[in-house]
Design an enzyme around this catalytic site. Structure first.
Site, PDB file in Angstrom:
ATOM      1  N   TYR A  67      -7.287   5.722 -30.413  1.00  0.00           N
ATOM      2  CA  TYR A  67      -8.072   6.288 -31.519  1.00  0.00           C
ATOM      3  C   TYR A  67      -7.704   7.737 -31.822  1.00  0.00           C
ATOM      4  CZ  TYR A  67     -11.337   7.323 -27.601  1.00  0.00           C
ATOM      5  OH  TYR A  67     -11.916   7.715 -26.420  1.00  0.00           O
ATOM      6  N   LYS A 105      -8.857  13.769 -28.384  1.00  0.00           N
ATOM      7  CA  LYS A 105      -7.605  13.108 -27.984  1.00  0.00           C
ATOM      8  C   LYS A 105      -6.490  13.407 -28.983  1.00  0.00           C
ATOM      9  CE  LYS A 105      -9.024  10.737 -24.284  1.00  0.00           C
ATOM     10  NZ  LYS A 105      -8.577  11.050 -22.926  1.00  0.00           N
TER      11      LYS A 105
HETATM   12  P1  NAP Z   1     -13.973   7.426 -15.869  1.00  0.00           P
HETATM   13  O1  NAP Z   1     -14.060   6.445 -14.767  1.00  0.00           O
HETATM   14  O2  NAP Z   1     -15.235   7.848 -16.549  1.00  0.00           O
HETATM   15  O3  NAP Z   1     -13.190   8.700 -15.357  1.00  0.00           O
HETATM   16  C1  NAP Z   1     -13.340   9.983 -15.893  1.00  0.00           C
HETATM   17  C2  NAP Z   1     -13.143  10.991 -14.784  1.00  0.00           C
HETATM   18  O4  NAP Z   1     -13.167  12.308 -15.334  1.00  0.00           O
HETATM   19  C3  NAP Z   1     -14.219  10.913 -13.719  1.00  0.00           C
HETATM   20  O5  NAP Z   1     -13.614  10.835 -12.447  1.00  0.00           O
HETATM   21  C4  NAP Z   1     -14.982  12.222 -13.867  1.00  0.00           C
HETATM   22  O6  NAP Z   1     -15.419  12.684 -12.588  1.00  0.00           O
HETATM   23  C5  NAP Z   1     -13.928  13.137 -14.457  1.00  0.00           C
HETATM   24  N1  NAP Z   1     -14.511  14.199 -15.252  1.00  0.00           N
HETATM   25  C6  NAP Z   1     -15.374  14.074 -16.293  1.00  0.00           C
HETATM   26  N2  NAP Z   1     -15.758  15.286 -16.736  1.00  0.00           N
HETATM   27  C7  NAP Z   1     -15.137  16.197 -15.947  1.00  0.00           C
HETATM   28  C8  NAP Z   1     -15.137  17.615 -15.894  1.00  0.00           C
HETATM   29  N3  NAP Z   1     -15.864  18.330 -16.751  1.00  0.00           N
HETATM   30  N4  NAP Z   1     -14.375  18.230 -14.958  1.00  0.00           N
HETATM   31  C9  NAP Z   1     -13.638  17.503 -14.070  1.00  0.00           C
HETATM   32  N5  NAP Z   1     -13.588  16.153 -14.076  1.00  0.00           N
HETATM   33  C10 NAP Z   1     -14.339  15.509 -14.998  1.00  0.00           C
HETATM   34  O7  NAP Z   1     -13.059   6.872 -17.040  1.00  0.00           O
HETATM   35  P2  NAP Z   1     -11.620   6.158 -17.105  1.00  0.00           P
HETATM   36  O8  NAP Z   1     -11.793   4.948 -17.920  1.00  0.00           O
HETATM   37  O9  NAP Z   1     -10.972   6.065 -15.761  1.00  0.00           O
HETATM   38  O10 NAP Z   1     -10.840   7.212 -17.999  1.00  0.00           O
HETATM   39  C11 NAP Z   1      -9.710   7.925 -17.561  1.00  0.00           C
HETATM   40  C12 NAP Z   1      -8.912   8.384 -18.782  1.00  0.00           C
HETATM   41  O11 NAP Z   1      -8.405   7.254 -19.491  1.00  0.00           O
HETATM   42  C13 NAP Z   1      -9.745   9.176 -19.783  1.00  0.00           C
HETATM   43  O12 NAP Z   1      -8.953  10.228 -20.296  1.00  0.00           O
HETATM   44  C14 NAP Z   1     -10.041   8.160 -20.872  1.00  0.00           C
HETATM   45  O13 NAP Z   1     -10.273   8.749 -22.121  1.00  0.00           O
HETATM   46  C15 NAP Z   1      -8.744   7.362 -20.864  1.00  0.00           C
HETATM   47  N6  NAP Z   1      -8.837   6.012 -21.425  1.00  0.00           N
HETATM   48  C16 NAP Z   1      -9.504   5.027 -20.749  1.00  0.00           C
HETATM   49  C17 NAP Z   1      -9.535   3.753 -21.307  1.00  0.00           C
HETATM   50  C18 NAP Z   1     -10.252   2.621 -20.610  1.00  0.00           C
HETATM   51  O14 NAP Z   1     -10.424   1.544 -21.197  1.00  0.00           O
HETATM   52  N7  NAP Z   1     -10.674   2.784 -19.363  1.00  0.00           N
HETATM   53  C19 NAP Z   1      -8.915   3.490 -22.537  1.00  0.00           C
HETATM   54  C20 NAP Z   1      -8.255   4.521 -23.196  1.00  0.00           C
HETATM   55  C21 NAP Z   1      -8.209   5.781 -22.630  1.00  0.00           C
HETATM   56  P3  NAP Z   1     -16.747  13.587 -12.411  1.00  0.00           P
HETATM   57  O15 NAP Z   1     -17.805  12.988 -13.272  1.00  0.00           O
HETATM   58  O16 NAP Z   1     -17.033  13.495 -10.951  1.00  0.00           O
HETATM   59  O17 NAP Z   1     -16.362  14.967 -12.827  1.00  0.00           O
END
Ligand code: NAP
Length: 273
Positions: free
Chosen positions: A144, A159
């Site tokens: 997106y 993003k």
């Molecule tokens: P997730 O499980 O929510 O992971 C996000 C991580 O970021 C968590 O470990 C969180 O840890 C950390 N985080 C959040 N705010 C923070 C802050 N202020 N400072 C430091 N760390 C922080 O999500 P995910 O799905 O694995 O996503 C990982 C990446 O992939 C993201 O960039 C997401 O946009 C991208 N993505 C995911 C998908 C999907 O389907 N899963 C698809 C497209 C893109 P804490 O809360 O402990 O800080």
């Protein structure tokens, strides 16, 4: 062990959960010293323990990527501890679904600060060490960033900024031997998406139908791509975005190919001979 990563240092933001944890584990298995950054110490410790129990080397630094002085201290600490910093994975993100007309300026700022400012902070304070080792940056974006997505104006805007940052740094820091690329993951179960997306109705089946390869992703799909993209095998790739999404971003535009194909095939059977 992969010789590309033996003795090298890899920093993964958001490494306590989801895709960040999988990437940290994959680099750990390939022989890297891995540092995971996030706010929740207990989640980071789980990742560290899982890497150590597989024979790898890892440590955690609890910090908020929005906090520039804290991130500067973390990056300095990584170099003090391991002598280098070869790979930075900017993966940390916050997200929640909200119609734009209901989103508060504070909600918008919060996501943009984590995703866009946080990526800049980590990159800025990793720069000297990345330059010294001709290192590599991978920023995690989302489809997106190009298409936009209803309900995700904050995240899509952030993003798109990260994508522009990736390309800018590839052009600007190539002279230092630093590579900057992005990975755009498709739909994958993680802590973040489980809380924001998969809990809604029949959405998982509907999303799966948009993936030409017919399945949701696994965190390991993204982890393997990151390991390869940061390795010497990808030494002349910079400024690129690798879609790791089962071709979801190409799934149809105005035409849902698979549904249309079924209709066309059914119509063809009824055609008189
Ligand atoms: P997730 O499980 O929510 O992971 C996000 C991580 O970021 C968590 O470990 C969180 O840890 C950390 N985080 C959040 N705010 C923070 C802050 N202020 N400072 C430091 N760390 C922080 O999500 P995910 O799905 O694995 O996503 C990982 C990446 O992939 C993201 O960039 C997401 O946009 C991208 N993505 C995911 C998908 C999907 O389907 N899963 C698809 C497209 C893109 P804490 O809360 O402990 O800080």
């Amino acid at each position: 062990m992969n010789p590309h990563y033996a003795g090298k240092t890899v920093v993964v933001t958001g490494g306590g959960t989801g895709l960040g944890r999988a990437m940290a584990q994959a680099f750990g298995l390939e022989g890297a010293h891995v540092c995971v950054i996030g706010r929740r110490r207990e989640k980071l410790d789980e990742t560290v323990e899982s890497i150590q129990s597989s024979g790898g080397s890892a440590f955690a630094s609890a910090a908020d990527v929005r906090d520039a002085p804290a991130i500067q201290a973390v990056m300095s600490g990584v170099v003090e501890r391991t002598g280098r910093l070869d790979v930075l994975i900017n993966n940390a993100a916050g997200n929640f679904v909200c119609p734009s007309e209901e989103l508060s300026p504070n909600g918008f700022k919060s996501v943009v600060d984590i995703v866009l400012l946080g990526t800049f902070n980590c990159t800025r304070f990793a720069f000297e060490a990345l330059r010294a080792g001709k290192g590599s940056i991978v920023n995690i974006v989302a489809a997106y960033a190009w298409s936009g997505e209803p309900g995700a104006v904050h995240s899509a805007s952030a993003k798109a900024g990260v994508l522009a940052m990736t390309r800018t740094l590839a052009a600007e820091w190539g002279r230092f031997g630093i590579r900057a690329n992005a990975i755009s993951p498709g739909p994958i179960h993680t802590e973040g998406t489980d809380a924001n997306l998969w809990s809604v109705g029949n959405v998982e089946e509907e999303v799966r139908e948009t993936v030409p390869l017919g399945r949701l992703g696994q965190p390991e799909d993204v982890a393997r791509a990151a390991v390869w993209l940061c390795s010497d095998e990808a030494a002349w790739i910079s400024g690129a975005t690798l879609a790791v999404d089962g071709a979801q971003w190409l799934h149809g535009g105005t035409l849902d190919f698979r549904r249309a194909y079924d209709s066309i095939a059914a119509a063809a059977v009824r055609e008189p001979g």
